[in-house]
Scaffold this motif. Structure first.
Motif, mmCIF file in Angstrom:
data_model
loop_
_atom_site.group_PDB
_atom_site.id
_atom_site.type_symbol
_atom_site.label_atom_id
_atom_site.label_comp_id
_atom_site.label_asym_id
_atom_site.label_seq_id
_atom_site.Cartn_x
_atom_site.Cartn_y
_atom_site.Cartn_z
ATOM 1 N N VAL A 158 0.816 -1.218 0.000
ATOM 2 C CA VAL A 158 0.000 0.000 0.000
ATOM 3 C C VAL A 158 0.849 1.266 0.000
ATOM 4 C CG1 VAL A 158 -2.003 -1.116 1.063
ATOM 5 C CG2 VAL A 158 -0.313 0.008 2.520
ATOM 6 N N GLU A 159 2.137 1.126 -0.219
ATOM 7 C CA GLU A 159 3.003 2.305 -0.316
ATOM 8 C C GLU A 159 2.519 3.218 -1.438
ATOM 9 O OE1 GLU A 159 7.363 1.691 -0.523
ATOM 10 O OE2 GLU A 159 6.825 -0.397 -0.192
ATOM 11 N N ILE A 160 2.683 4.502 -1.222
ATOM 12 C CA ILE A 160 2.416 5.480 -2.270
ATOM 13 C C ILE A 160 3.604 5.476 -3.219
ATOM 14 C CG2 ILE A 160 2.025 7.929 -2.760
ATOM 15 C CD1 ILE A 160 -0.262 6.593 -1.159
ATOM 16 N N GLN A 161 3.333 5.430 -4.511
ATOM 17 C CA GLN A 161 4.425 5.455 -5.481
ATOM 18 C C GLN A 161 4.938 6.894 -5.643
ATOM 19 O OE1 GLN A 161 3.865 4.724 -9.824
ATOM 20 N NE2 GLN A 161 5.041 2.882 -9.319
ATOM 21 N N THR A 162 6.254 7.025 -5.605
ATOM 22 C CA THR A 162 6.898 8.319 -5.798
ATOM 23 C C THR A 162 7.995 8.151 -6.843
ATOM 24 O OG1 THR A 162 8.659 7.997 -4.168
ATOM 25 C CG2 THR A 162 6.546 8.866 -3.349
ATOM 26 N N LYS A 180 2.068 -3.702 3.561
ATOM 27 C CA LYS A 180 3.501 -3.436 3.488
ATOM 28 C C LYS A 180 3.802 -2.310 2.535
ATOM 29 C CE LYS A 180 4.407 -7.259 0.328
ATOM 30 N NZ LYS A 180 5.085 -8.514 0.142
ATOM 31 N N HIS A 181 4.945 -1.780 2.612
ATOM 32 C CA HIS A 181 6.105 -1.855 3.483
ATOM 33 C C HIS A 181 6.201 -0.525 4.209
ATOM 34 C CE1 HIS A 181 7.192 -4.107 -0.280
ATOM 35 N NE2 HIS A 181 7.676 -5.005 0.556
ATOM 36 N N PHE A 182 6.011 -0.482 5.492
ATOM 37 C CA PHE A 182 6.051 0.769 6.245
ATOM 38 C C PHE A 182 7.499 1.091 6.621
ATOM 39 C CE2 PHE A 182 6.025 3.256 10.169
ATOM 40 C CZ PHE A 182 5.200 4.290 9.779
ATOM 41 N N TYR A 193 0.542 8.032 5.087
ATOM 42 C CA TYR A 193 -0.874 8.160 4.756
ATOM 43 C C TYR A 193 -1.600 6.816 4.614
ATOM 44 C CZ TYR A 193 -5.111 8.791 2.142
ATOM 45 O OH TYR A 193 -6.411 8.698 1.732
ATOM 46 N N PRO A 194 -1.142 5.891 3.752
ATOM 47 C CA PRO A 194 -1.929 4.666 3.575
ATOM 48 C C PRO A 194 -1.987 3.797 4.828
ATOM 49 C CG PRO A 194 0.138 4.489 2.375
ATOM 50 C CD PRO A 194 0.041 5.897 2.885
ATOM 51 N N PHE A 195 -0.946 3.807 5.613
ATOM 52 C CA PHE A 195 -0.922 2.971 6.814
ATOM 53 C C PHE A 195 -1.843 3.538 7.890
ATOM 54 C CE2 PHE A 195 2.925 2.328 4.421
ATOM 55 C CZ PHE A 195 2.911 0.950 4.279
ATOM 56 N N LYS A 196 -1.875 4.857 7.993
ATOM 57 C CA LYS A 196 -2.784 5.503 8.940
ATOM 58 C C LYS A 196 -4.228 5.298 8.486
ATOM 59 C CE LYS A 196 -1.524 9.238 11.081
ATOM 60 N NZ LYS A 196 -1.211 10.622 11.481
#
Length: 168
Positions: free
Chosen positions: A17-21, A60-62, A90-93
């Motif tokens: 769920v990581e945001i792509q940058t 993952k991956h925080f 953001y996605p983890f919260k």
């Protein structure tokens, strides 16, 4: 979820769920849904579908990665506190409210450009980040370390015997 349940598996170490940058897109490629809105939309649908199937998830991956593959090197995320909270967390919260079984910590080192005193250890061993998940993200599930045999750890002072103890 139903397919892996039929195999006798009831937990999935996914989704990413990581945001792509621009700093992680070469490493993540198609493993993430992309920006905040897309991650929220598809992540919500994915998590709900897995829950309906009775399959538990480990997000993952925080707090994230870089284009450095942790299987072969140590990712260092250069960020500031605001971008950490607004983008990386953001996605983890957001998804903590969905009560996933766990969150998997990356091996990336956070290098806060506006907090030079912040601990510069791999995220999976960073007590401050684990407390952030618990307190600021209101996450009460299991917290996992990514694979302790990865070069990100092994080549940077954390061979598997040391990494095992640090992870616990």
């Amino acid at each position: 979820g139903l397919e892996i349940q039929q195999c006798g598996i009831n937990i999935n170490l996914a989704p990413v769920v990581e945001i792509q940058t621009e700093f992680n897109k070469d490493f993540l490629q198609l493993r993430t849904w992309g920006n905040k809105e897309t991650v929220r939309k598809y992540g919500s649908q994915c998590i709900n579908a897995y829950h309906r199937s009775g399959t538990q998830l480990v997000l993952k991956h925080f707090p994230g990665n870089t284009n450095t593959d942790p299987h072969s090197g140590l990712p260092v995320i250069e960020t500031n506190q605001e971008d950490f909270e607004q983008i990386l967390c953001y996605p983890f919260k957001y998804f903590a409210a969905y009560k996933p079984a766990g969150i998997l910590m990356s091996h990336a080192v956070l290098d806060f450009t506006d907090r030079p005193d912040a601990p510069k250890v791999p995220s999976c061993f960073n007590r401050e980040l684990i407390e952030y998940l618990r307190n600021d993200c209101n996450f009460g599930g299991l917290i996992f370390s990514d694979d302790i045999y990865m070069a990100a750890l092994r080549q940077n002072g954390y061979p598997p015997d040391v990494a095992c103890i640090k992870a616990i």
